[in-house]
Structures are given as structure tokens and as C-alpha cells.
Scaffold this active site. Structure first.
Site, mmCIF file in Angstrom:
data_model
loop_
_atom_site.group_PDB
_atom_site.id
_atom_site.type_symbol
_atom_site.label_atom_id
_atom_site.label_comp_id
_atom_site.label_asym_id
_atom_site.label_seq_id
_atom_site.Cartn_x
_atom_site.Cartn_y
_atom_site.Cartn_z
ATOM 1 N N ARG A 36 0.822 -1.222 0.000
ATOM 2 C CA ARG A 36 0.000 0.000 0.000
ATOM 3 C C ARG A 36 0.847 1.261 0.000
ATOM 4 O O ARG A 36 0.470 2.260 -0.608
ATOM 5 C CB ARG A 36 -0.940 -0.011 1.211
ATOM 6 C CG ARG A 36 -2.051 -1.014 1.014
ATOM 7 C CD ARG A 36 -2.869 -1.168 2.245
ATOM 8 N NE ARG A 36 -4.130 -1.833 1.934
ATOM 9 C CZ ARG A 36 -4.934 -2.343 2.846
ATOM 10 N NH1 ARG A 36 -4.611 -2.263 4.126
ATOM 11 N NH2 ARG A 36 -6.051 -2.911 2.503
ATOM 12 N N LYS A 219 -18.492 -17.302 1.669
ATOM 13 C CA LYS A 219 -19.940 -17.227 1.923
ATOM 14 C C LYS A 219 -20.729 -16.558 0.818
ATOM 15 O O LYS A 219 -20.326 -15.509 0.300
ATOM 16 C CB LYS A 219 -20.184 -16.448 3.213
ATOM 17 C CG LYS A 219 -19.767 -17.209 4.432
ATOM 18 C CD LYS A 219 -20.101 -16.418 5.666
ATOM 19 C CE LYS A 219 -19.897 -17.263 6.908
ATOM 20 N NZ LYS A 219 -20.014 -16.440 8.115
ATOM 21 N N GLY A 375 -9.963 -8.628 -1.648
ATOM 22 C CA GLY A 375 -9.737 -9.599 -0.584
ATOM 23 C C GLY A 375 -8.731 -10.690 -0.871
ATOM 24 O O GLY A 375 -7.621 -10.433 -1.335
ATOM 25 N N GLY A 398 -12.870 -4.277 0.656
ATOM 26 C CA GLY A 398 -14.267 -3.867 0.808
ATOM 27 C C GLY A 398 -14.688 -2.875 -0.257
ATOM 28 O O GLY A 398 -15.813 -2.932 -0.771
HETATM 29 P P1 AMP Z 1 -13.950 -14.397 1.215
HETATM 30 O O1 AMP Z 1 -13.328 -13.551 2.288
HETATM 31 O O2 AMP Z 1 -15.408 -14.545 1.308
HETATM 32 O O3 AMP Z 1 -13.452 -14.046 -0.167
HETATM 33 O O4 AMP Z 1 -13.439 -15.878 1.499
HETATM 34 C C1 AMP Z 1 -12.096 -16.229 1.489
HETATM 35 C C2 AMP Z 1 -11.948 -17.477 2.292
HETATM 36 O O5 AMP Z 1 -12.734 -18.513 1.718
HETATM 37 C C3 AMP Z 1 -10.521 -18.010 2.333
HETATM 38 O O6 AMP Z 1 -10.044 -17.895 3.642
HETATM 39 C C4 AMP Z 1 -10.672 -19.460 1.926
HETATM 40 O O7 AMP Z 1 -9.924 -20.353 2.725
HETATM 41 C C5 AMP Z 1 -12.142 -19.713 2.115
HETATM 42 N N1 AMP Z 1 -12.624 -20.850 1.323
HETATM 43 C C6 AMP Z 1 -12.539 -21.038 0.010
HETATM 44 N N2 AMP Z 1 -13.030 -22.247 -0.327
HETATM 45 C C7 AMP Z 1 -13.445 -22.836 0.802
HETATM 46 C C8 AMP Z 1 -14.034 -24.102 1.119
HETATM 47 N N3 AMP Z 1 -14.290 -24.989 0.178
HETATM 48 N N4 AMP Z 1 -14.330 -24.361 2.388
HETATM 49 C C9 AMP Z 1 -14.064 -23.454 3.363
HETATM 50 N N5 AMP Z 1 -13.516 -22.247 3.139
HETATM 51 C C10 AMP Z 1 -13.198 -21.948 1.872
#
Ligand code: AMP
Length: 417
Positions: A36, A219, A375, A398
Site C-alpha cells: 500500500r 460465503k 480480498g 471492501g
Molecule cells: P472471502 O473472504 O469470502 O473471499 O473468502 C475467502 C476465504 O474462503 C478463504 O479464507 C478461503 O480459505 C475460504 N474458502 C474457500 N473455499 C473454501 C471451502 N471450500 N471451504 C471453506 N472455506 C473456503
């Protein structure tokens, strides 16, 4: 009226620049990733080279008041090193009048963490947990009132305002948005912001088709608005990572212990139906690497994603999914990637995410525009050494997510408005 940094005459002017120096520090207060800071340098150097002086302002972490742990003094030396010029430090961002007055052209001053003051965010602090609604309302009103003076003081330091903090562009804070009102004819984006805005426009406004978005991560709930907005824009939507299992379960698949959100299943089905209606092709992961424990050392198997046995969970995309996705990515002229397609933090389950990074690099080489936005996919692509093999890697988590949702970011609106 908005100005442009490339053409603006900084000679003899004091520029107050909002940067995002919210860098990770270890327990010895050493910077562990200075991306950054480095990404703000073109803007800061431009002001100095143009004969201006710099008042640099940022937040660091989420302090609840003054706390040395969050002091920007820890990073002054490194900023000076990157800038190739001495940087002075003002230990109170609201009492920097003397330091500012002493600034000469070619000199720089870094203000202490803006968030040592509640007024930066405009949110009350220190409210009792059992505060009544009235008390909360009064506290909010009071901080909004004192926020005006806080912003006015910052604005009084300078002749022009530059916002180069994309990481906080989705916040309507004092230094990211409200201050712009004091510089109606002398406000502009820095080069980093300009780059981020162009990247967003390249995918949301001027995408060349076929356009593919790869949305992964944990999620559905955190990416629902992005998925919905993407349906309006893309030809192909690849849905991977943990969030994919909610879609697979919603369609009647067996997902064992895989991450999922039951309450989001109706929305998942709605997205699938809407995609069909719009002619958007959806690619879920057809094959999954499963594990009997959420651990790098777990036993693994490769199975169809809709036939995961009880006691096992999906951790990464299987080779069959990756081959299908690769074909889609390489056939695209615009590719947006947000979110890893597996638990990439564990080497045993990083293959899918690595493959996507590689596919984006190949697509870029073939002339596609590729944006890694937001992210963990940014961390993944950087860690894996592909950051300079794609068209653009965003610095804002974000902020990029909200931009991809189709929202206008306050930090951008304040300059344009
Ligand atoms: P996000 O912050 O929503 O972009 O999610 C990122 C996170 O999703 C990372 O820490 C990954 O380890 C997790 N992730 C990706 N695939 C999976 C999975 N199949 N099961 C659990 N966590 C996951």
C-alpha cells in the site's frame, strides 16, 4: 470542479493527500507488506516533483482512541525511504499547524493516525453498552457536530486535496469524503485511485465480451449483491470456493460437512433461474477435493461435488472443474476474479486457486483484460507470484466489493461531485 493530478500545477502549493497506509505490522512494529505504501508513491512523488509540499494522512488499524500500537510513527522511516525524501511527523493530526507552516516545497509531513479521533469516522466512542436509544442518538449528533471542526482543521493545512486511498473509498469519512467540500476547484484523485477507477470501468462499463466473472470465497451472504450485479454484466459466471456448496445443496446435491448457508439456498436458486433467463452461463464446480478434517494433513479424495459423503468436506476444486473453467477463462476477453476457489491458505488445497491465477495470466498474455479485485484473491495472486502477470490487481478489499456490487463509492463521488 474536479482536477487531474497529471495536469495540476503543484508549484508552491501544499497538497493534503489521503493515502491508505493501513499496512500490516509485526510485534516489533516492522511492516510485513508495504504494497500500500509503494502503490501511493507515484502520487506523492508527483507533488514533490511539481514543486509542491506534502501533508500525508492515513489511518492505521482500528484504534478506539490514542494508542501507540496504532501510531503511524512506526512507518515514517519506511515512507521516507520509499519517497526518497525526508518525512517529518506530526504527532497529533489536529495540532499540526506549526509543522505545516514550516513545510517548504519538496518537503513532506506525515500526520498521526486520523482514527485517534472519533471524528474521522464520525461514530461515537465509549458509549456504555446499556446506553439508551436517546443517549446513542445524542452521542451520534455530538460527534457529527465536532466532525465539522475536525475536517475544517485538516482542510486548513492545504491548498489542494488528493484522494489516493482506494482501500477506504467506500467510507464517507472525514478525510476520505467530507474534506473534499473545502476544495471545490482543487480536488483530484491520485494515480492509484485513477487506476482503480479505470479498472472498475473496464469491467463494469466497457467490458469486451465474452466477459467471465469468477466469484469464490467462503460465503454467499457476503457476495450476494456482487453475484446479482454480475448477472447484468457477464456472459459466464464461475462460482467456486466454499460458497459453491450452497448452490449445490440448493439443487439437491449431497455436500457432506462442506461450508454452506441453508438460509441462502432460496437466493442461490433465484440466481440460477435469473441466469438462465438472461442467458448467462453458470459454472459451478463439478468435482471437488474433499477432506476428512479441516486441516492440511487430512485424508483426501476427489469426488463429484454433489456426492460428498458425510464426515467429509469440500476444500478445493477438482481437476475436472479446473479444466472446464480453464476453457471458459481462455475463451474470454474480459475476466474478473474475486475470491479463492479453495482453502488456499493450506498448501494441500491451494491447487485450484493457483490454477485460476495461472489461467488469468495466460488469458492476459492472449490479450484479455484481467482484473483481480478484492480480498483473498488479491493475497493469493500476490503470494503465488502472478500479480504482474494480470492486467490489474486491486488494492481495495471492501471498496472493490462495493464497487462490484454497483454502488457509487463516497470517496469517488466526493471528488466528482
Ligand atoms: P472471502 O473472504 O469470502 O473471499 O473468502 C475467502 C476465504 O474462503 C478463504 O479464507 C478461503 O480459505 C475460504 N474458502 C474457500 N473455499 C473454501 C471451502 N471450500 N471451504 C471453506 N472455506 C473456503
Amino acid at each position: 470542479m474536479q482536477q487531474f493530478i497529471e495536469k495540476y500545477d503543484f508549484k508552491g502549493k501544499k497538497a493534503i493527500v489521503r493515502v491508505d497506509f493501513n499496512v500490516p505490522l509485526n510485534e516489533k512494529f516492522e511492516i510485513t507488506d508495504d504494497t500500500r505504501i509503494r502503490r501511493a508513491m507515484p502520487t506523492l512523488k508527483k507533488v514533490l516533483a511539481g514543486g509542491g509540499s506534502l501533508i500525508i494522512m492515513s489511518h492505521l488499524g482500528r484504534p478506539k482512541g490514542v494508542a501507540d500500537k496504532f501510531s503511524l510513527r512506526h512507518i515514517v522511516d519506511h515512507v521516507a525511504e520509499c519517497l526518497g525524501a525526508p518525512v517529518k511527523f506530526a504527532p497529533d493530526c489536529q495540532k499540526a499547524q506549526a509543522e505545516v507552516a514550516a513545510l517548504k516545497p519538496g518537503e513532506a509531513l506525515l500526520l498521526e493516525n486520523l482514527r485517534f479521533y472519533a471524528e474521522e469516522e464520525g461514530k461515537p466512542r465509549g458509549l456504555a453498552e446499556d446506553a439508551s436509544d436517546e443517549e446513542k442518538k445524542a452521542a451520534k449528533k455530538a460527534v457529527k457536530e465536532s466532525q465539522k471542526d475536525f475536517v475544517k482543521t485538516l482542510a486548513s493545512y492545504a491548498d489542494c486535496y488528493i484522494n489516493d486511498a482506494f482501500g477506504t473509498a467506500h467510507r464517507a469519512h472525514g478525510s476520505t469524503a467530507l474534506i473534499a467540500d473545502y476544495f471545490p476547484d482543487d480536488k483530484m484523485f491520485g494515480y492509484l485511485m485513477e487506476g482503480e477507477i479505470k479498472a472498475i470501468d473496464n469491467v463494469l462499463k466497457n467490458a469486451r465480451h465474452p466477459f467471465t466473472a469468477i466469484i469464490g470465497g467462503s460465503k454467499v451472504s457476503s457476495k450476494l449483491a456482487v453475484l446479482e450485479n454480475m448477472l447484468e454484466k457477464v456472459d459466464n459466471l464461475i462460482i467456486g470456493g466454499g460458497m459453491g456448496y450452497t448452490f449445490i445443496k440448493a439443487q439437491g446435491g449431497r455436500i457432506g460437512n462442506s461450508l454452506h448457508e441453508d438460509d441462502l439456498m432460496p437466493q442461490a436458486l433465484e440466481i440460477l433461474a435469473k441466469a438462465k433467463e438472461k442467458g448467462v452461463k453458470i459454472y459451478l464446480s463439478s468435482q471437488t477435493v474433499i477432506a476428512d478434517d479441516f486441516s492440511n494433513e487430512a485424508n483426501t479424495q476427489v469426488v463429484p461435488s454433489n456426492a460428498i459423503p458425510e464426515g467429509w468436506e469440500g476444500m478445493d476444486a477438482g481437476a475436472e472443474s479446473l479444466a472446464t473453467w480453464k476453457e471458459v477463462i481462455l475463451g474470454s476477453r474480459t475476466v474478473l476474479w474475486n475470491g479463492p476457489v479453495g482453502v488456499f491458505e493450506m498448501p494441500a488445497f491451494a491447487k485450484g486457486t493457483l490454477q485460476i491465477a495461472e489461467d488469468l495470466a495466460t488469458a492476459t498474455e492472449k490479450g484479455a483484460y484481467t482484473l483481480v479485485g478484492g480480498g483473498d484473491s488479491v493475497a493469493a495472486v500476490t503470494q503465488m507470484g502472478y500479480a504482474d502477470k494480470v492486467s490489474y490487481v486491486s488494492t481495495g478489499g471492501g471498496a472493490m466489493l462495493e464497487a462490484l456490487e454497483g454502488k457509487e463509492l463516497p470517496g469517488i463521488a466526493a471528488i466528482r461531485g
